[in-house]
Design an enzyme around this catalytic site. Structure first.
Site, PDB file in Angstrom:
ATOM      1  N   THR A   1       0.839  -0.962  -0.067  1.00 55.12           N
ATOM      2  CA  THR A   1       0.119   0.126  -0.056  1.00 55.12           C
ATOM      3  C   THR A   1       0.845   1.366   0.016  1.00 55.12           C
ATOM      4  OG1 THR A   1      -1.916  -0.990   0.999  1.00 55.12           O
ATOM      5  CG2 THR A   1      -1.534   1.187   1.259  1.00 55.12           C
TER       6      THR A   1
ATOM      7  N   HIS B   1      -6.791 -11.316  -1.587  1.00 57.91           N
ATOM      8  CA  HIS B   1      -6.105 -11.000  -0.446  1.00 57.91           C
ATOM      9  C   HIS B   1      -7.080 -11.595   0.786  1.00 57.91           C
ATOM     10  CE1 HIS B   1      -3.861  -8.872   2.582  1.00 57.91           C
ATOM     11  NE2 HIS B   1      -3.814  -7.680   2.192  1.00 57.91           N
TER      12      HIS B   1
ATOM     13  N   TYR C   1      -7.708  -8.207   6.899  1.00 58.40           N
ATOM     14  CA  TYR C   1      -8.706  -7.449   6.099  1.00 58.40           C
ATOM     15  C   TYR C   1      -9.817  -8.578   6.169  1.00 58.40           C
ATOM     16  CZ  TYR C   1      -5.020  -4.089   6.024  1.00 58.40           C
ATOM     17  OH  TYR C   1      -4.384  -3.330   6.356  1.00 58.40           O
TER      18      TYR C   1
ATOM     19  N   ASN D   1      -3.364  -5.644  12.627  1.00 59.26           N
ATOM     20  CA  ASN D   1      -4.779  -5.316  12.531  1.00 59.26           C
ATOM     21  C   ASN D   1      -5.567  -6.199  13.710  1.00 59.26           C
ATOM     22  OD1 ASN D   1      -4.881  -3.337  10.700  1.00 59.26           O
ATOM     23  ND2 ASN D   1      -5.034  -5.025   9.027  1.00 59.26           N
TER      24      ASN D   1
ATOM     25  N   ASN E   1      -3.609 -10.613   6.598  1.00 59.03           N
ATOM     26  CA  ASN E   1      -3.412  -9.252   7.079  1.00 59.03           C
ATOM     27  C   ASN E   1      -4.632  -8.629   7.879  1.00 59.03           C
ATOM     28  OD1 ASN E   1      -0.967  -9.951   6.123  1.00 59.03           O
ATOM     29  ND2 ASN E   1      -0.791  -8.449   4.675  1.00 59.03           N
TER      30      ASN E   1
HETATM   31  C1  PHB Z   1      -0.771  -1.386   5.256  1.00 53.55           C
HETATM   32  O1  PHB Z   1      -1.246  -0.458   4.730  1.00 53.55           O
HETATM   33  O2  PHB Z   1      -0.016  -1.166   6.230  1.00 53.55           O
HETATM   34  C2  PHB Z   1      -1.254  -2.682   4.788  1.00 53.55           C
HETATM   35  C3  PHB Z   1      -2.178  -2.767   3.872  1.00 53.55           C
HETATM   36  C4  PHB Z   1      -2.317  -3.962   3.242  1.00 53.55           C
HETATM   37  C5  PHB Z   1      -1.716  -5.145   3.798  1.00 53.55           C
HETATM   38  C6  PHB Z   1      -0.802  -4.984   4.844  1.00 53.55           C
HETATM   39  C7  PHB Z   1      -0.511  -3.931   5.396  1.00 53.55           C
HETATM   40  O3  PHB Z   1      -1.923  -6.325   3.501  1.00 53.55           O
END
Ligand code: PHB
Length: 358
Positions: free
Chosen positions: A27, A176, A181, A236, A179
């Site tokens: 990102t 995805h 989400y 997260n 992480n």
């Molecule tokens: C972040 O913005 O820190 C981020 C975004 C997507 C990911 C991991 C980290 O999968």
């Protein structure tokens, strides 16, 4: 058979990649108005096209999927046109590029969402910490627990985004599911405490991911689809009561869908701490395995030599070194990454990292 070499070509489904070095999704918060990829994004990816495969930064599948300012989407005609310039530039340089499909879920904020609606999640559990909004950092809020028909509507958003990705000229898509989400929020039991057919058993927790994969397969051959997972990443506010057992189930079940690869963020993203046995997870999967999280040349060569990965994804090293493949190949020193320019801004710390002299 000789050992796989970081710098030798490899088959990924129906594609031949120039090497086994993958640019990890990162990102960078530099999309333009309307979350549309713009000229600097084209230049950024073009500079890095010597990677065997680029996986783009995460791109939201709908306006509801957003979780940060300035991230690109893959749901509007304007975004498709913006991405088309990216894929054309990468292909012109001889590179290959997948787009990462994203829905942030509870890692968002009403300030960022259409109609200032609540973020959504499997269960109404507020993540710890703060989210970047247009007005600075704010605490996360308690998300709305999705109704079944709302889950199905999000599956449709993935279906649409996957079709848009095809139009934009990508070589494939990465789902995805890592992480912290939305898809990961369903997989792991710290965030999924549902009692319906989307929660409880591992079968149920995987239902949403299975539906998303089926939706994506409407526009893509399985050979052009990968899945990203992060069994023990705590980023997260994520947790799971038994990552080894649960992810071994999820991964073995992915064989039924047979995506071309799984891409694992191994260990914890921030601390790097690892407790899961990744070779065992890898053995549960019939397709290719991309290893990621803190690899450098030495560790990458080791994981390939040991037979514990087929490709290796590099994040920060690619961010700071557009010609990372050349530098690793010739054992050249690397540029220092500038953390202050990781997220948001302009060309500085984005397209101005120098190439090594040849
Ligand atoms: C972040 O913005 O820190 C981020 C975004 C997507 C990911 C991991 C980290 O999968």
């Amino acid at each position: 058979m000789s050992e796989p070499d970081l710098f030798s070509p490899v088959k990924l489904g129906n594609l031949t990649l120039n090497n086994r070095m993958v640019m990890a999704p990162m990102t960078r918060n530099r999309a333009g108005e309307g979350n549309v990829p713009q000229a600097i994004n084209v230049e950024y990816y073009r500079q890095r096209a010597t990677a065997g495969l680029i996986i783009t930064e995460a791109a939201q599948v709908s306006p509801e999927g957003v979780g940060y300012p300035g991230t690109p989407g893959i749901h509007s005609e304007e975004q498709v046109a913006g991405w088309k310039k990216v894929t054309d530039a990468v292909h012109k340089e001889g590179g290959r590029i997948f787009i990462q499909l994203w829905f942030c879920g509870r890692i968002s904020h009403p300030d960022l969402l259409p109609g200032n609606k609540l973020p959504v999640a499997p269960s109404a559990i507020k993540p710890e910490g703060e989210v970047m909004t247009f007005e600075g950092m704010k605490p996360y809020v308690e998300p709305h627990a999705l109704e079944v028909e709302e889950i199905l509507a999000i599956v449709e958003q993935y279906r649409h985004a996957a079709a848009m990705a095809k139009q934009a000229g990508f070589d494939g898509v990465e789902i995805h599911a890592a992480n912290g989400y939305l898809l990961d929020q369903f997989l792991r039991d710290g965030s999924n405490q549902r009692e319906d057919e989307y929660g409880g058993s591992v079968q149920n927790r995987m239902r949403f991911l299975n539906q998303v994969i089926d939706a994506v397969y409407e526009s893509w051959n399985r050979q052009n689809v990968g899945v990203r997972l992060s069994p023990e990443n705590r980023f997260n506010s994520m947790s799971d009561s038994d990552p080894q057992q649960h992810f071994s189930y999820f991964i073995s079940q992915l064989n039924a869908h047979a995506p071309v690869y799984i891409h694992l963020l191994e260990g914890d993203m921030i601390s790097g701490e690892r407790n899961v046995n990744y070779p065992a997870l890898r053995d549960a999967f019939d397709g290719l395995y991309i290893a990621n999280n803190g690899y450098d040349k030495e560790r990458a060569e080791k994981v390939l030599a040991e037979g514990n990965a087929d490709l290796v994804a590099f994040g920060v090293p690619f961010l700071a070194n557009p010609d990372l493949v050349y530098r690793y190949q010739h054992d050249l020193p690397l540029n220092e990454p500038d953390m202050s320019t990781f997220y948001g801004g302009d060309e500085k710390g984005y397209t101005d990292y120098p190439f090594a002299e040849r």
